[in-house]
Design an enzyme around this catalytic site. Structure first.
Site, mmCIF file in Angstrom:
data_model
loop_
_atom_site.group_PDB
_atom_site.id
_atom_site.type_symbol
_atom_site.label_atom_id
_atom_site.label_comp_id
_atom_site.label_asym_id
_atom_site.label_seq_id
_atom_site.Cartn_x
_atom_site.Cartn_y
_atom_site.Cartn_z
ATOM 1 N N ARG A 364 17.363 18.417 5.329
ATOM 2 C CA ARG A 364 16.984 17.914 4.012
ATOM 3 C C ARG A 364 17.927 18.507 2.974
ATOM 4 N NH1 ARG A 364 10.351 18.723 4.256
ATOM 5 N NH2 ARG A 364 10.040 17.603 6.236
ATOM 6 N N ASP A 384 6.182 20.440 14.361
ATOM 7 C CA ASP A 384 5.500 19.205 13.999
ATOM 8 C C ASP A 384 4.579 18.747 15.116
ATOM 9 O OD1 ASP A 384 5.271 17.597 11.853
ATOM 10 O OD2 ASP A 384 7.258 16.722 12.000
ATOM 11 N N HIS A 386 1.895 15.179 15.892
ATOM 12 C CA HIS A 386 1.255 13.941 15.450
ATOM 13 C C HIS A 386 0.170 13.593 16.452
ATOM 14 C CE1 HIS A 386 5.056 13.901 13.241
ATOM 15 N NE2 HIS A 386 4.319 13.343 12.298
ATOM 16 N N LYS A 465 -3.503 15.155 2.074
ATOM 17 C CA LYS A 465 -3.239 16.259 2.998
ATOM 18 C C LYS A 465 -4.029 17.500 2.611
ATOM 19 C CE LYS A 465 0.926 17.602 0.399
ATOM 20 N NZ LYS A 465 2.288 18.134 0.480
ATOM 21 N N HIS A 511 -0.858 14.082 10.863
ATOM 22 C CA HIS A 511 0.335 14.939 10.882
ATOM 23 C C HIS A 511 -0.150 16.392 10.781
ATOM 24 C CE1 HIS A 511 3.113 11.538 9.498
ATOM 25 N NE2 HIS A 511 1.901 11.068 9.251
#
Length: 639
Positions: A364, A384, A386, A465, A511
């Site tokens: 990023r 991460d 999912h 979130k 997530h």
């Protein structure tokens, strides 16, 4: 009841009548002189306001002293005005941008012909203290736009700010002595209220944060309610400097940076050991929760990011390249890749939940000025996950994700706070689905009895979130773990499963990240433990030191024994005095030092010196190994 009176309600619910136009100062005096003396600002019907503002309607009021959150913010903003007044006295050509409150203090952006140097701050501080002693009243005035243009005719920065004020908004100025500033306020009653402050440093800053604008000089300062609070702050700064992860990272040989890859860390052997231990810990924990680990490419076609919505919402932060005349992007997130993996197979409701995890490297773009060691980088590893679920499974799976997060943070003894971030302005998808998602997150937090704050409008573009903010050893807050609910990406990628009625329907995606960025989490750990890591993640766990060369064979025997038990152990073979070797091992913050001499060799024992613990302990090799293995299993924290 006179129509020339107003009803004032106090925080305890008590009500009292006052003449219209009464001020908060007058109300405070009617209660007690000491309250009036302590109060520096108040609120009227939940709006923070100056103590001198007249009240013409019935109102609920509160009074705040300098130690309150509201009072401290106003005190710091008023100290920014005090700074500007002192600068104007010393440098009459000075023109002023903005002077907002920041954590622990304030700054003011200034344009002037003199280039400030650190020594100038002492002179400015002396002038600030002089203004405090002059005890000027701080007076609020409402003026017309035309009058404001006359007052600030010689300050183009203030004129630009004035132009940005909406036509229907009241324009206010604040006066203290000869100094006048354009400001919404509120402010303290007088300059004498500003007793405890310190100017910290000077920096350059683009006007209004735009690199196309002129560079101004920014003066940073801190301000506190009491002398003790300010002294505590400087003790905190001293402790924070000792724990600085960039400094310790170099001393302990954990990581480095290079101009060949700005903002992208290089992990040295010691740092990589810690990363491996963190990954292994979470990997094993996730396995007990039935997660499947996957790996997705670092670079994928631009059309994938257009499909996911990242292109529209995130392209300024992405890196792009071209391969075979097609545009590709380095992934800033792992989720689109996981969507493709899910879509690779057909799924039944019996398959769900599917828990998919990845230690995925992402890229990023960050402005160079924002880079900060491991805490803000341009590439990092995200832990991460999912989780693909049916609507009925949403709340239970969110609860399980929070359970994993709680388990990990307890291992490190982190206190944490929870924040529920809701729909942002640039949200994607239908409002009904957003409301459903936000309600699901609320239900889980309420069911688990987890206290939380609402953070309006700070959700991801695809869903609300839950963010977890941990507090380190010196009480700084860091946002790390997150759990996000997403109805949008399954729609974008046309994800389906076959339900009980043999119909194709959409799954919902959760997530989840625990460390967040492993790199950032490592930076936090370095500072949290001050480089003295728990035994299980310490790069070197044991240092073995022989008293003399005659003990070399025994030193090597002990070392080999510990290595066979998978202990990270090394020998100090340098031709140095014993005291120097012990001192150097302590500076490296190695958890255990074993000193081996004649007695230890004769009795096949080891003399153990634990980091930051007084006293020595002489035990057998097996007893030491048993002790250390138990500490590793328990993931015991350093004392």
């Amino acid at each position: 009841m006179s129509n020339q009176e107003v009803t004032i309600q106090f925080p305890n619910g008590e009500q009292k009548r006052f003449a219209k136009g009464v001020t908060l100062t007058e109300i405070a005096k009617s209660i007690s002189p000491s309250l009036a003396k302590k109060s520096i600002v108040g609120s009227v019907n939940t709006t923070t306001t100056d103590l001198t503002r007249p009240i013409h309607v019935d109102a609920e009021i509160s009074l705040y002293d300098a130690s309150s959150k509201e009072g401290l913010g106003v005190l710091r903003h008023s100290t920014a005005h005090l700074l500007a007044q002192a600068v104007k006295r010393l440098y009459p050509d000075a023109k002023f941008g903005i002077g907002p409150v920041i954590e622990s203090g304030f700054y003011y952006d200034i344009e002037m012909s003199h280039t400030l140097v650190p020594e100038d701050l002492q002179a400015i501080e002396r002038e600030m203290k002089k203004i405090v002693s002059e005890n000027h009243s701080v007076i609020r005035r409402e003026i017309s736009r035309e009058e404001a243009m006359v007052i600030f005719a010689c300050d183009h920065l203030k004129l630009e700010l004035l132009e940005a004020i909406p036509e229907d908004e009241v324009i206010t100025i604040y006066e203290q002595g000869e100094f006048v500033d354009l400001c919404r306020g509120p402010h303290v009653p007088s300059t004498n209220s500003l007793q405890h402050f310190k100017l910290m440093n000077i920096a350059g800053a683009y006007w209004r944060g735009d690199s196309n604008n002129q560079m101004l000089q920014r003066i940073y300062g801190v301000a506190f309610a009491t002398k003790e609070n300010m002294e505590d702050y400087f003790v905190f700064l001293e402790e924070a400097d000792k724990r600085n992860h960039r400094k310790l990272g170099k001393e302990l040989e954990l990581f480095m940076f290079s101009e060949e890859a700005p903002g992208m860390p290089f992990y040295l052997a010691n740092g990589q050991i810690i990363r491996n231990e963190l990954e292994s810990f979470l990997r094993n924990l996730q396995a007990t929760y039935d997660y499947n680990e996957v790996r997705t490419p670092l670079m994928m076609n631009q059309r994938l990011w257009e499909q996911s919505g990242h292109w529209q919402h995130y392209k300024e932060n992405m890196y792009f390249t071209q391969v075979d005349e097609q545009k590709f992007a380095l992934k800033p997130m792992n989720c689109p890749g996981h969507m493709l993996i899910y879509k690779n197979d057909l799924h039944s409701y019996r398959d769900l939940p599917i828990r998919m995890a990845e230690f995925g490297q992402v890229h990023r773009h960050e402005f160079s000025g924002a880079l900060n060691g491991l805490l803000r980088v341009r590439t990092f590893c995200q832990d991460d996950a999912h989780i693909f679920v049916t609507p009925k499974q949403i709340e239970d799976e969110i609860a399980l994700a929070l359970q994993i997060i709680d388990h990990v943070y307890k291992v490190f003894d982190f206190e944490y706070e929870v924040e529920l971030s809701t729909r942002p302005e640039d949200y994607m998808g239908e409002l009904d689905l957003w409301n459903q998602a936000e309600k699901a997150l609320e239900n889980v937090l309420n069911r688990l009895g987890i206290p939380y704050k609402i953070n309006e409008g700070d959700g991801a573009f695809y869903g609300p979130k839950i963010d977890i903010h941990i507090r380190d050893a010196i009480k700084r807050s860091h946002q790390c773990a997150t759990v996000q609910l997403d109805f949008q990406l399954p729609e974008k990628f046309d994800l389906t499963y076959v339900n009980e009625d043999n119909e194709k329907v959409r799954p919902v995606v959760i997530h989840r990240a625990v460390f967040g960025s492993i790199d950032r989490f490592l930076g936090i750990l370095i500072e949290h433990f001050g480089g003295a890591f728990p035994l299980w993640i310490a790069p070197q766990q044991v240092k073995v030191i022989g008293v003399s060369d005659t003990h070399t064979a025994y030193v090597e025997k002990v070392t080999a024994h510990l290595r066979q038990a998978n202990i990270r152990v090394s020998i100090d073979k340098r031709n140095e005095k014993l005291g120097r070797k012990i001192r150097d091992a302590q500076l490296q913050k190695i958890p255990y030092i074993l000193v081996l001499g004649d007695q230890e060799q004769q009795n096949e024992t080891v003399t153990v010196r634990a980091y930051k613990q007084n006293g020595l302990n002489t035990i057998s090799i097996d007893a030491f190994n048993e002790q250390i293995q138990k500490e590793l299993r328990d993931k015991k924290l350093p004392l």
